[in-house]
Design a protein around this motif. Structure first.
Motif, PDB file in Angstrom:
ATOM      1  N   GLY A 327      21.088   1.151  47.061  1.00  0.00           N
ATOM      2  CA  GLY A 327      20.355   1.570  48.253  1.00  0.00           C
ATOM      3  C   GLY A 327      20.236   3.067  48.350  1.00  0.00           C
ATOM      4  O   GLY A 327      20.245   3.781  47.345  1.00  0.00           O
ATOM      5  N   SER A 328      20.139   3.539  49.560  1.00  0.00           N
ATOM      6  CA  SER A 328      19.939   4.958  49.857  1.00  0.00           C
ATOM      7  C   SER A 328      21.198   5.767  49.555  1.00  0.00           C
ATOM      8  O   SER A 328      22.266   5.210  49.284  1.00  0.00           O
ATOM      9  CB  SER A 328      19.602   5.123  51.335  1.00  0.00           C
ATOM     10  N   TRP A 329      21.061   7.094  49.623  1.00  0.00           N
ATOM     11  CA  TRP A 329      22.220   7.976  49.433  1.00  0.00           C
ATOM     12  C   TRP A 329      23.343   7.573  50.379  1.00  0.00           C
ATOM     13  O   TRP A 329      24.502   7.505  49.976  1.00  0.00           O
ATOM     14  CB  TRP A 329      21.824   9.429  49.686  1.00  0.00           C
ATOM     15  N   ARG A 330      23.026   7.285  51.616  1.00  0.00           N
ATOM     16  CA  ARG A 330      24.062   6.961  52.592  1.00  0.00           C
ATOM     17  C   ARG A 330      24.797   5.682  52.218  1.00  0.00           C
ATOM     18  O   ARG A 330      25.996   5.560  52.423  1.00  0.00           O
ATOM     19  CB  ARG A 330      23.454   6.834  53.986  1.00  0.00           C
ATOM     20  N   SER A 331      24.081   4.717  51.640  1.00  0.00           N
ATOM     21  CA  SER A 331      24.746   3.479  51.248  1.00  0.00           C
ATOM     22  C   SER A 331      25.611   3.690  50.014  1.00  0.00           C
ATOM     23  O   SER A 331      26.629   3.009  49.841  1.00  0.00           O
ATOM     24  CB  SER A 331      23.723   2.371  51.002  1.00  0.00           C
ATOM     25  N   LEU A 332      25.224   4.634  49.160  1.00  0.00           N
ATOM     26  CA  LEU A 332      26.039   4.928  47.980  1.00  0.00           C
ATOM     27  C   LEU A 332      27.389   5.506  48.378  1.00  0.00           C
ATOM     28  O   LEU A 332      28.382   5.331  47.667  1.00  0.00           O
ATOM     29  CB  LEU A 332      25.313   5.906  47.054  1.00  0.00           C
ATOM     30  N   ARG A 419      26.459   4.462  58.317  1.00  0.00           N
ATOM     31  CA  ARG A 419      25.316   3.638  57.913  1.00  0.00           C
ATOM     32  C   ARG A 419      25.599   2.159  58.171  1.00  0.00           C
ATOM     33  O   ARG A 419      24.732   1.414  58.653  1.00  0.00           O
ATOM     34  CB  ARG A 419      25.023   3.866  56.427  1.00  0.00           C
ATOM     35  N   LEU A 420      26.817   1.721  57.870  1.00  0.00           N
ATOM     36  CA  LEU A 420      27.166   0.318  58.078  1.00  0.00           C
ATOM     37  C   LEU A 420      27.315  -0.001  59.560  1.00  0.00           C
ATOM     38  O   LEU A 420      26.993  -1.117  60.004  1.00  0.00           O
ATOM     39  CB  LEU A 420      28.449  -0.016  57.336  1.00  0.00           C
ATOM     40  N   GLU A 421      27.787   0.957  60.327  1.00  0.00           N
ATOM     41  CA  GLU A 421      27.872   0.750  61.776  1.00  0.00           C
ATOM     42  C   GLU A 421      26.488   0.533  62.363  1.00  0.00           C
ATOM     43  O   GLU A 421      26.308  -0.292  63.276  1.00  0.00           O
ATOM     44  CB  GLU A 421      28.577   1.939  62.424  1.00  0.00           C
ATOM     45  N   GLU A 422      25.499   1.240  61.844  1.00  0.00           N
ATOM     46  CA  GLU A 422      24.126   1.041  62.309  1.00  0.00           C
ATOM     47  C   GLU A 422      23.645  -0.373  61.988  1.00  0.00           C
ATOM     48  O   GLU A 422      22.972  -1.014  62.803  1.00  0.00           O
ATOM     49  CB  GLU A 422      23.201   2.064  61.649  1.00  0.00           C
TER      50      GLU A 422
END
Length: 455
Positions: A327-332, A419-422
């Motif tokens: 996924g995105s940078w944040r998911s990495l 990111r996961l909290e979102e």
């Protein structure tokens, strides 16, 4: 695997050496490290097409540029670069040209995210002049299997010929999927077993949170994580939820016993891969491998063989968490944060164990089959995956707070869980966000994913 193995050492003569190989990964908690690996699709900006290996705008051009500009050392196979190494990191190629960074063993998630950022910046500096970009998703959203060029790695030819014999979707796994995973340490055999069981039970929760593969060949495919579904029909001899992990007697030796009977792919000798598909490592250990009669394996052969099993959690000298779409940078950054928070704090590990204590192996297998389509709406026992994900995320958050690893601003590692909290707060996975765009602003045009989500 980044590169062909090097060095043989002494032949293995006893199964205990294989057990000791795994056990040698144990280390004190103060020496625990975080190793993050992530894959992404490389494509041409004008049409989203996957890159060939050769040519002025090919995968080799990216490898050559990174070696030239940033000091990476090429790894050659048949005089062609098929990987790069620098310090404790490597860049390697999956069969369809998926570009993978295998990061170094790092102490904190701050360092992990700095490593990811540096890597993506380096890749961008080489890719931009070539009008090439990268996309993080679990499955190639547009191109057919036959549209994707194969990379020139000997092991992939062997695997590619074998896969259709044991499952319907193995070639899709090889050519059209991308993942992000984290490699984590254990302190002892008992600690390994606790972490293996707990993380294996919770892999489907991670799959739901990171679900990001809702398209096949330009259209919605009815799944949220099609990548995870592909593993259900790739090769059941080496994939899925190994039930023995939850049985009495689980330990290094039990895992070795399983791996001895997982069918082999190859043996690497004198610069070439020898096709050994369908043979057992147990026969090799006894000197009964038909392709190498009388010869016994080396530890490099065992290390290779360990990489050819694909359970949802994989044991080597560390544990690999394998359940998430790219996924995105944040998911990495979020994937290692999730698992470090759960497994690297003793209280968090206790709480995570308690969270899954009453789940049967049948329930764990059932939710694994449900999550690819249903995501957070799937059920495990009487609870929704959404509810369990909220609880698991809260445990991980508390675990990271107790770790108390702060960056130069004084911020702890919980920032990487945002990111996961979102996802939990909105109930919308990355796949559902993309589906909404496809049916709305994109007006059914899949090419928009390449411009809107390119690294």
């Amino acid at each position: 695997m980044a590169a062909p193995p090097s060095g043989k050492g002494e032949p293995i003569t006893d199964k205990r050496q294989l057990v000791e190989f795994l056990a040698s990964g144990a280390k004190p908690p103060a020496a625990f490290r975080i190793g993050t690996e992530h894959e992404k699709f490389a494509f041409t900006r004008e049409d989203g097409r996957p890159l060939p290996y050769a040519g002025p705008r090919g995968i080799r051009a990216l490898l050559d540029g990174l070696a030239r500009e940033f000091g990476w050392t090429p790894v050659l196979e048949n005089d062609q670069p098929i990987a790069l190494i620098k310090n404790d990191c490597s860049i390697s190629l999956e069969p369809g040209g998926q570009f993978e960074l295998s990061g170094g063993p790092l102490e904190t998630l701050h360092q992990t995210c700095s490593e990811v950022t540096t890597h993506l910046e380096e890749v961008r500096k080489i890719a931009d002049p070539l009008s090439i970009a990268m996309l993080g998703m679990g499955f190639n959203p547009k191109w057919r299997r036959e549209d994707i060029p194969w990379m020139p790695k000997g092991r992939y030819k062997i695997m590619g010929e074998y896969m259709p014999k044991v499952g319907k979707l193995g070639l899709d796994m090889m050519l059209r999927t991308c993942t992000v995973q984290v490699n984590l340490d254990f302190a002892s055999e008992a600690d390994m077993v606790r972490k293996f069981r707990t993380s294996l039970a919770l892999q489907s929760i991670a799959t739901s949170l990171f679900a990001n593969s809702p398209f096949v060949e330009g259209r919605p495919n009815g799944f949220l994580s099609y990548r995870s579904w592909i593993w259900t029909d790739t090769d059941n001899d080496r994939c899925g939820v190994p039930r023995f992990v939850f049985e009495d007697g689980m330990g290094f030796e039990r895992y070795v016993e399983w791996m001895l009977d997982v069918p082999m792919y190859f043996v690497y000798r004198e610069g070439r891969y020898i096709d050994c598909t369908g043979q057992s490592f147990r026969a090799f250990l006894d000197g009964r491998l038909p392709q190498l009669p009388g010869e016994r394996p080396y530890l490099s052969d065992w290390s290779d063989h360990l990489t050819t099993a694909f359970p949802e959690v994989r044991l080597k000298k560390f544990l690999e968490m394998r359940g998430a779409d790219a996924g995105s940078w944040r998911s990495l950054c979020a994937l290692p944060a999730f698992w470090v928070g759960l497994l690297y704090d003793e209280t968090a590990l206790d709480e995570a164990e308690e969270l899954v204590r009453d789940w049967s192996v049948g329930e764990i297998e059932a939710v694994r089959l449900a999550v690819p389509r249903q995501g957070l709406k799937a059920k495990v026992g009487k609870r929704s995956v959404h509810e369990v994900a909220r609880d698991a995320l809260a445990i991980a958050n508390r675990g990271l707070i107790r770790r108390a690893r702060v960056n130069w601003e004084g911020a702890d590692e919980t920032r990487y869980l945002r990111r996961l909290e979102e996802v939990v707060e909105t109930g919308r996975t990355p796949a559902e966000v993309k589906l909404a765009s496809f049916n709305g602003a994109w007006e059914g045009q899949i090419d928009k994913v390449f411009s809107d989500y390119a690294y």
